[in-house]
Design a protein around this motif. Structure first.
Motif: not given
Length: 296
Positions: A35-37, A71, A163, A166-167, A170, A194-195, A197
Motif C-alpha cells: 500500500e505504501r508502494g 484506500t 501514482a 502519490r508523488s 509526497a 493513489a494509495s 493520496a
C-alpha cells in the motif's frame, strides 16, 4: 496424551494457532508495504473464475466504489467525503481497525465473492469496499497560496494518475489539475493506485487546459512543460516562487496548444541511452527538482 504434552510441549493445535498468527502478521506487513508502494501489487496469474462473464453494474453519476484497506481507511478518515455504505469481510473489518458503530454509515459484513460481484473478479479489494460520493469540486482560484502545482495534459491511465498523485502528496504539491476529457474520473482504480493520496490532494478537472494555464499565470505561477526535446534542463528553467509543472500524455506528450501556452519547455537530462520515462516517474523527478528550487 503425547509425550510432548506430558513434558510441557506444545500441542498440534497450539502450533497451528501460532503458525496462523505469524502468517497473519506476515500478510499484514506485506500488505502495508504494498500500500505504501514499496513493493508492487502482483498481477493475476490467471483469470479468476467468473472473469469472462462479469459485467460491471450500472452506476449513478454520483456513485463511486472505493476498495482496498489503505484506500478505504483514508476515505473514512476524510471529513470531506460523503460515505454511504461499507461492505467488508469479517477478517478485513479486523484489519481496518475501526469501530463500525462509530463511522456513521451502514456496515455490512459480506463474503469476498459478494464484493467480486460489484468490482469484478480481478479487483484486488482485500475484502473491503466503500460506496461513497465524489469529492467536492475544487476551483483554481483556491490554489493561489500553493507554491507548487502539477498539471496533466490528457494523461489517460488511472494507474499513472494515481501514482502521480502519490508523488504530488509526497512533495507537498497543492493540487493535481487535469482535463475533463481524456483523463480518468474519480474511481476505485484511481484511488487504489493513489494509495490514499486521493483523499489528501485536490484533483481538479478543468474544461480547457490553455485557459486554465492562463488563469494560473494570472495567479503568479510560472508554468513549465516537460518535453524530452525541451531546449534546456529543468533545473535551469525555474523562475519565481510559484511553479506549475505540466506533463503530457503517455506516448504523445504535450499537445501543441499546451506547448505554446506554457511559460517554458524543459527536459529531464538523462545521460543514459533511454531519454524518456514513464509519466509518473518523470513527475516524481520534476517535483523533486521543483522543491529544490523553491527551497533555495
Amino acid at each position: 496424551m503425547s509425550k510432548d504434552n506430558k513434558s510441557g510441549g506444545k500441542s498440534a493445535t497450539d502450533k497451528s494457532a501460532k503458525d496462523t498468527h505469524y502468517a497473519t502478521l506476515r500478510r499484514a506487513h506485506r500488505d502495508a508495504k504494498r500500500e505504501r508502494g514499496e513493493i508492487p501489487t502482483p498481477g493475476p496469474q490467471k483469470r479468476r473464475r467468473g472473469a469472462d462473464d462479469w459485467k460491471p453494474p450500472a452506476l449513478a453519476p454520483d456513485q463511486v466504489f472505493l476498495y482496498g484497506l489503505h484506500t478505504v481507511r483514508a476515505a473514512l478518515e476524510n471529513p470531506e467525503r460523503k460515505n454511504i455504505k461499507l461492505s467488508v469481510t469479517q477478517n478485513a473489518l479486523a484489519r481496518l481497525e475501526i469501530d463500525p458503530d462509530g463511522i456513521g454509515i451502514a456496515v455490512e459484513v459480506v463474503s469476498p465473492q459478494d464484493i467480486d460481484k460489484v468490482l469484478g473478479p480481478e479487483a484486488i479489494h482485500q475484502g473491503v469496499m466503500l460506496e461513497t460520493r465524489p469529492l467536492p469540486v475544487r476551483r483554481l482560484e483556491a490554489l493561489k497560496d500553493s507554491p507548487l502545482l502539477l498539471v496533466l495534459d490528457q494523461v489517460t491511465d488511472p494507474h499513472n494518475v494515481g501514482a502521480i498523485m502519490r508523488s504530488a502528496v509526497a512533495f507537498n504539491a497543492g493540487a493535481v489539475i487535469t482535463t475533463q476529457r481524456h483523463s480518468p474520473t474519480e474511481s476505485g482504480v484511481l484511488a487504489k493506485s493513489a494509495s490514499g493520496a486521493l483523499e489528501l490532494i485536490p484533483y481538479i478537472q478543468i474544461t480547457n487546459l490553455s485557459d486554465a494555464l492562463g488563469e494560473l499565470h494570472k495567479l503568479g505561477f510560472f508554468t513549465i512543460g516537460l518535453d524530452s526535446e525541451g531546449p534546456a534542463p529543468i533545473e535551469g528553467t525555474f523562475s519565481g516562487n510559484r511553479v506549475a509543472l505540466v506533463l503530457g500524455s503517455e506516448g504523445k506528450g504535450l499537445r501543441q496548444k499546451t506547448r505554446e501556452t506554457v511559460n517554458a519547455l524543459a527536459r529531464l537530462d538523462m545521460p543514459g541511452a533511454i531519454k524518456s520515462l514513464n509519466v509518473s516517474n518523470a513527475a516524481a523527478i520534476a517535483l523533486y527538482a521543483a522543491r529544490l528550487h523553491l527551497k533555495a
